[in-house]
Write a protein that holds these residues in place. Structure first.
Motif, PDB file in Angstrom:
ATOM      1  N   LEU A   5      10.481 -42.212 -36.567  1.00 50.58           N
ATOM      2  CA  LEU A   5       9.934 -42.255 -37.923  1.00 50.58           C
ATOM      3  C   LEU A   5       9.644 -43.701 -38.317  1.00 50.58           C
ATOM      4  N   ARG A   6      10.587 -44.575 -38.018  1.00 47.91           N
ATOM      5  CA  ARG A   6      10.416 -45.996 -38.385  1.00 47.91           C
ATOM      6  C   ARG A   6       9.267 -46.614 -37.603  1.00 47.91           C
ATOM      7  N   ASP A   7       9.122 -46.238 -36.317  1.00 50.01           N
ATOM      8  CA  ASP A   7       8.023 -46.781 -35.513  1.00 50.01           C
ATOM      9  C   ASP A   7       6.684 -46.328 -36.043  1.00 50.01           C
ATOM     10  N   GLY A   8       6.649 -45.055 -36.492  1.00 54.60           N
ATOM     11  CA  GLY A   8       5.355 -44.482 -36.866  1.00 54.60           C
ATOM     12  C   GLY A   8       4.961 -44.679 -38.302  1.00 54.60           C
ATOM     13  N   GLU A  36      -7.626 -44.590 -25.178  1.00 53.63           N
ATOM     14  CA  GLU A  36      -6.182 -44.733 -24.982  1.00 53.63           C
ATOM     15  C   GLU A  36      -5.505 -45.171 -26.286  1.00 53.63           C
ATOM     16  N   ASP A  37      -6.172 -46.101 -27.008  1.00 50.21           N
ATOM     17  CA  ASP A  37      -5.615 -46.587 -28.281  1.00 50.21           C
ATOM     18  C   ASP A  37      -5.580 -45.462 -29.311  1.00 50.21           C
ATOM     19  N   LEU A  38      -6.661 -44.673 -29.371  1.00 46.11           N
ATOM     20  CA  LEU A  38      -6.704 -43.552 -30.325  1.00 46.11           C
ATOM     21  C   LEU A  38      -5.603 -42.540 -29.992  1.00 46.11           C
ATOM     22  N   LYS A  39      -5.356 -42.344 -28.685  1.00 50.00           N
ATOM     23  CA  LYS A  39      -4.306 -41.407 -28.264  1.00 50.00           C
ATOM     24  C   LYS A  39      -2.933 -41.916 -28.721  1.00 50.00           C
ATOM     25  N   THR A  40      -2.704 -43.230 -28.568  1.00 54.26           N
ATOM     26  CA  THR A  40      -1.425 -43.829 -28.991  1.00 54.26           C
ATOM     27  C   THR A  40      -1.232 -43.653 -30.491  1.00 54.26           C
ATOM     28  N   ARG A  41      -2.292 -43.938 -31.268  1.00 53.70           N
ATOM     29  CA  ARG A  41      -2.198 -43.822 -32.728  1.00 53.70           C
ATOM     30  C   ARG A  41      -1.929 -42.373 -33.145  1.00 53.70           C
ATOM     31  N   LEU A  42      -2.680 -41.437 -32.541  1.00 53.67           N
ATOM     32  CA  LEU A  42      -2.489 -40.017 -32.870  1.00 53.67           C
ATOM     33  C   LEU A  42      -1.079 -39.556 -32.516  1.00 53.67           C
ATOM     34  N   ILE A  50      -1.491 -34.065 -27.301  1.00 51.13           N
ATOM     35  CA  ILE A  50      -2.765 -34.584 -27.804  1.00 51.13           C
ATOM     36  C   ILE A  50      -3.869 -34.087 -26.868  1.00 51.13           C
ATOM     37  N   GLY A  51      -4.724 -33.220 -27.379  1.00 43.08           N
ATOM     38  CA  GLY A  51      -5.821 -32.695 -26.552  1.00 43.08           C
ATOM     39  C   GLY A  51      -7.009 -33.654 -26.559  1.00 43.08           C
ATOM     40  N   ASP A  52      -7.827 -33.593 -25.495  1.00 43.67           N
ATOM     41  CA  ASP A  52      -9.041 -34.428 -25.429  1.00 43.67           C
ATOM     42  C   ASP A  52      -9.942 -34.165 -26.628  1.00 43.67           C
TER      43      ASP A  52
END
Length: 447
Positions: free
Chosen positions: A436-439, A264-270, A133-135
């Protein structure tokens, strides 16, 4: 009934079938009943017309033809069961010999499931790129949020690209008002090209209460293809103001107190979304390796039917948006032959994968429960915006329920494949279906 089977290729056989006239009699009686219920003959009640009268009125040939058409599928089924042929798709039938009171001789060419030897799944290893995940990707997400919280502020200056203007429009052709060609107080972003061609060019430099005229070509209505004179009056000019990207913005746009927490949250979601995409890439790679290792041939007839189905679906979709296949070919700069080639390659790959998964499902004795089948019906009914029962009834009527059942079974076989093969990323991390199930709640179910 006598029948022989000849292998034409690993995926196609030819059945030669001979049926004594005696065995056709039940179909013949049925044909007389069917035709008798449709013809009206003075002096006879409907459905009570004698065979001799039907022969005279409709012709014995028509009755024989109807009987043969009814008998052929039953005879093919019997021959298929006798020779234990695993058929796919529709048979191509050719009647070689038939006359009244004589045996019916015909051939039926049909695709069959090839013998497939599935490689040892645990020996298959696939590698896909690691998730990064890039900035800049997080910045993109932040900018999207920033646009959503933008405000418009009236300014006392001429309009520039990116400003929003309130405007009135009036279109005329040869001095006559165009039906539906006038509008008041429209909000429009300058430079967005959302309204008439030529409008954005004249708006730049206009201030509130100023007007301009321009010519545009009309695309719909009574004057389609004609040039229209359009008068535009600017009512107000508004500047789009984006919030500063800081902790205050994080509090405004999310449940977080600081910008760092939001990032940080956006990074986790991405990361979750990309992990799901990564698993799908690993799935595709595993299937590709297995299809190659098992050297699975693609049955021609099934592929042909699949290509026709896909092309028809494509044409229907284009028609719904008012376009034709020719328009699509022009926009894609492709010939119909190229599209056919692409559809054929995609269909061949799809059919090979289906054959592989069917073979694995058989080998592992994969069962589908009523719950699993019901869940799929509910899911598809939602997508089709129908009630589940109504959707299921329609499937049964069209004879497509077995195909959906097959899809669910193949889906279970695929899950089994993904649990047995080794999936890694380029950094050596092992991937699993758990990712897959987590995401799933973030990625949706569009695969």
């Amino acid at each position: 009934m006598k029948s022989t089977v000849e292998t034409l290729s690993p995926t196609r056989v030819k059945l030669a079938i001979e049926v004594p006239f005696e065995e056709l009699k039940p179909s013949l009686q049925k044909a007389y009943r069917e035709i008798g219920s449709q013809v009206q003959v003075p002096g006879f009640r409907k459905g009570k017309v004698p065979a001799a009268v039907i022969d005279q009125r409709v012709g014995r040939g028509a009755v024989l033809n109807e009987a043969v058409q009814e008998a052929i599928p039953q005879q093919i089924l019997a021959a298929v069961q006798e020779h234990d042929v695993k058929t796919l798709g529709r048979p191509e039938v050719e009647i070689t010999e038939f006359s009244d009171n004589a045996p019916l001789k015909f051939t039926a060419e049909v695709d069959v499931r090839p013998e497939i030897v599935v490689p040892d799944l645990s020996a298959i290893t696939v590698e896909v790129p690691a998730v990064e995940i890039g900035d800049n990707e997080i910045d993109e997400q932040i900018n999207g949020l920033r646009e959503r919280f933008a405000t418009l502020k009236t300014v006392e200056r001429a309009a520039a690209e990116g400003d929003y203007v309130q405007l009135d429009l009036n279109a005329t052709v040869d001095g006559e008002d165009v039906p539906g060609g006038s509008a008041t107080n429209i909000s429009h972003e300058v430079g967005s090209k959302q309204l008439l061609p030529g409008l954005d060019e004249v708006l730049v430099g206009l201030s509130a209460d100023e007007e301009a005229n321009f010519t545009t070509q009309l695309v719909g209505g009574d004057f389609a293809g004609r040039d229209a004179e359009v008068k535009v009056v600017v009512k107000s000019v508004k500047d789009k103001q984006l919030p500063e990207i800081d902790d205050d913005f994080a509090q405004l746009a999310s449940e977080f107190d600081t910008l760092d927490e939001l990032r940080e949250d956006l990074k986790t979601r991405l990361t979750k979304v990309k992990k799901v995409e990564q698993i799908y890439a690993a799935r595709d790679e595993a299937l590709k390796q297995l299809v190659e290792a098992a050297s699975i041939p693609a049955p021609e007839g099934v592929v042909k039917d699949e290509v026709e189905g896909r092309k028809q679906a494509m044409t229907d979709q284009l028609e719904r948006i008012g376009a034709t296949l020719a328009d699509y070919l022009a926009s894609e700069e492709k010939t119909e032959e190229q599209i056919d080639q692409e559809l054929t390659e995609a269909a061949q790959e799809g059919v090979r994968i289906q054959l592989l998964l069917d073979t694995i499902a058989d080998a592992e004795d994969v069962q589908v429960t009523d719950d699993e089948f019901g869940h799929e019906i509910v899911h598809r009914a939602q997508r089709a915006q129908m009630q589940p029962q109504q959707y299921y009834d329609q499937l049964v009527r069209s004879g497509a329920a077995a195909a959906v059942f097959g899809d669910v079974r193949r889906g279970k076989a695929l899950a089994s494949v993904m649990e047995q093969v080794t999936m890694k990323d380029s950094e050596g991390n092992t991937l699993s279906l758990e990712d897959l199930r987590d995401g799933d709640e973030h990625a949706g179910h569009n695969h």
